[in-house]
Design an enzyme around this catalytic site. Structure first.
Site, PDB file in Angstrom:
ATOM      1  N   CYS A  84      50.971 -27.380 -52.267  1.00  0.00           N
ATOM      2  CA  CYS A  84      50.605 -26.434 -51.225  1.00  0.00           C
ATOM      3  C   CYS A  84      49.346 -25.931 -51.467  1.00  0.00           C
ATOM      4  CB  CYS A  84      51.770 -25.305 -51.109  1.00  0.00           C
ATOM      5  SG  CYS A  84      53.277 -26.134 -50.416  1.00  0.00           S
ATOM      6  N   HIS A 335      51.447 -25.604 -41.703  1.00  0.00           N
ATOM      7  CA  HIS A 335      51.081 -25.799 -43.113  1.00  0.00           C
ATOM      8  C   HIS A 335      50.593 -27.174 -43.477  1.00  0.00           C
ATOM      9  CE1 HIS A 335      50.943 -25.596 -47.395  1.00  0.00           C
ATOM     10  NE2 HIS A 335      52.278 -25.726 -47.798  1.00  0.00           N
TER      11      HIS A 335
END
Length: 402
Positions: A84, A335
């Site tokens: 991430c 995301h």
């Protein structure tokens, strides 16, 4: 040590998995962005490119992206996988190369396509083939943990440790959606978004989100007492985003006023069982290193893949709670893993400019309990110390829709 500035950045609209970009390869999305950056800022090509990517087909997708974007063949490129936090780590690595005097102009960010994520399988002689299907979607992040839902379980453990209730998480999710919806309606991010392949908006923003819908959202794990639902957990996405990093000497020589200066960077490890909590712990360490306090920061951008991240911040820092994700976060926008770091950095620069803030921090927690945080300072006309001839990013023509 050379000072590092950001001229600005561009991102795509953020698509949901199997949405607007479902057939667009990630290197193509990213290539269009870096090509547009060259056109917008009149740059023939960067000295180097650093690209975040987490679930692509492997190999050096950064180099492939640079060639797709028709950057000069001399431009080296490397790919970074910090899950991430990959995009923010790319900015970190690019900034270090300028600080060291190796480069003057760097493109840094990332690209991701969850829609085209390859299927992966362990070979027979790998013991993990017996622990899974053996087909898997998520890499292993912690010794002994083999679940594809490792990040979801980590978020549930984080909520339990931080005493975050479902109501607190839902409240954060609704706030994020409402803020993003207002920003979209006001067009505050239009100047940093490049429409591609017919895209017109960030697909994950839910204009009709409400407390009732949040309350009805189904849970996404079987964790005892779990709070994660389909509404307080971010969507799975496609997108690309890159920023331009430059040395001070380059900016002054070319007469372009930067948007922000990179003041400090921090990468640190934390408890791998509760990775969402690592973002704020990393920020605390960064602020301590700089002799700053939370109250000194005008805007925080945390990648809220799970509402527990933003709910925990608001619980621990009530005096500055409203400064977190002021224009909404990943719970609304989505995301796109490797691109998210550059995306929230672009948002952070826009917020500081629009609201006349000074300091901002972007932070992302990643799988395995590693977090990345970057402190920036907004740049104003004092950068030129009285010189009257310069161009701001707003004065540079924006590329037309493609």
């Amino acid at each position: 040590m050379n000072r590092v500035y950001m001229l600005g950045g561009l991102r795509t609209h953020i698509g949901v998995r199997n949405g607007i970009f479902k057939r667009v390869r990630p290197e193509v999305l990213g290539g269009r962005i870096v090509r547009a950056l060259c056109e917008k800022y009149g740059i023939k090509g960067p000295d180097a490119l650093f690209c975040g990517n987490a679930v692509g087909p492997g190999g050096n997708i950064g180099r492939l992206l640079a060639l797709e974007g028709k950057l000069p063949e001399r431009t080296p490129a490397m790919t970074i996988d910090l899950q991430c936090a990959s995009g923010l780590a790319a900015i970190h690595m690019g900034a270090l190369s300028i600080m060291a005097g190796e480069n003057d102009v760097v493109f840094a960010g990332g690209t991701e396509s969850a829609s085209l994520q390859p299927r992966r399988i362990y070979v027979e002689n790998d013991e993990r083939a017996q622990e899974r299907n053996p087909e898997f979607t998520a890499a292993q992040f912690i010794p002994g943990e083999f679940s594809d839902d490792a990040m979801l379980l980590g978020a549930e453990r984080a909520a339990k440790e931080a005493h975050i209730t479902r109501e607190m998480a839902d409240e954060s999710a609704l706030l994020s959606q409402n803020r993003a919806k207002q920003v979209e309606e006001a067009g505050l991010l239009n100047s940093v978004i490049l429409p591609l392949y017919g895209s017109t908006r960030d697909e994950a923003i839910r204009k009709r989100m409400s407390e009732k819908l949040l309350a009805r959202a189904p849970r996404v794990t079987d964790f005892p007492g779990g709070i994660l639902t389909a509404a307080n957990t971010c969507t799975i996405n496609d997108g690309a985003a890159f920023v331009i990093l430059v040395s001070e000497r380059w900016a002054r020589r070319h007469g372009v006023m930067p948007s922000a200066e990179i003041m400090s960077m921090k990468m640190m490890g934390s408890d791998p069982l509760v990775p969402p909590l690592s973002a704020d712990r990393c920020v605390s360490a960064l602020l301590s290193d700089r002799g700053l306090f939370y109250k000194d920061i005008d805007a925080f951008e945390y990648n809220e893949a799970f509402a527990v991240i933003s709910a925990d911040f608001r619980k621990n820092h009530p005096d500055v709670a409203e400064r977190l994700n002021r224009w909404g976060g990943a719970l609304a926008y989505g995301h796109p893993y490797g691109a998210s770091g550059a995306e929230i950095m672009i948002h952070l620069m826009a917020i500081l400019s629009h609201e006349d803030g000074r300091y901002g921090i972007a932070s992302i927690p990643a799988a395995g309990g590693v977090a990345e945080s970057i402190l920036i300072s907004h740049v104003d006309e004092s950068f030129w110390k009285g010189r009257s001839i310069f161009r701001t990013a707003a004065e540079i023509p924006f590329p037309v829709e493609v």
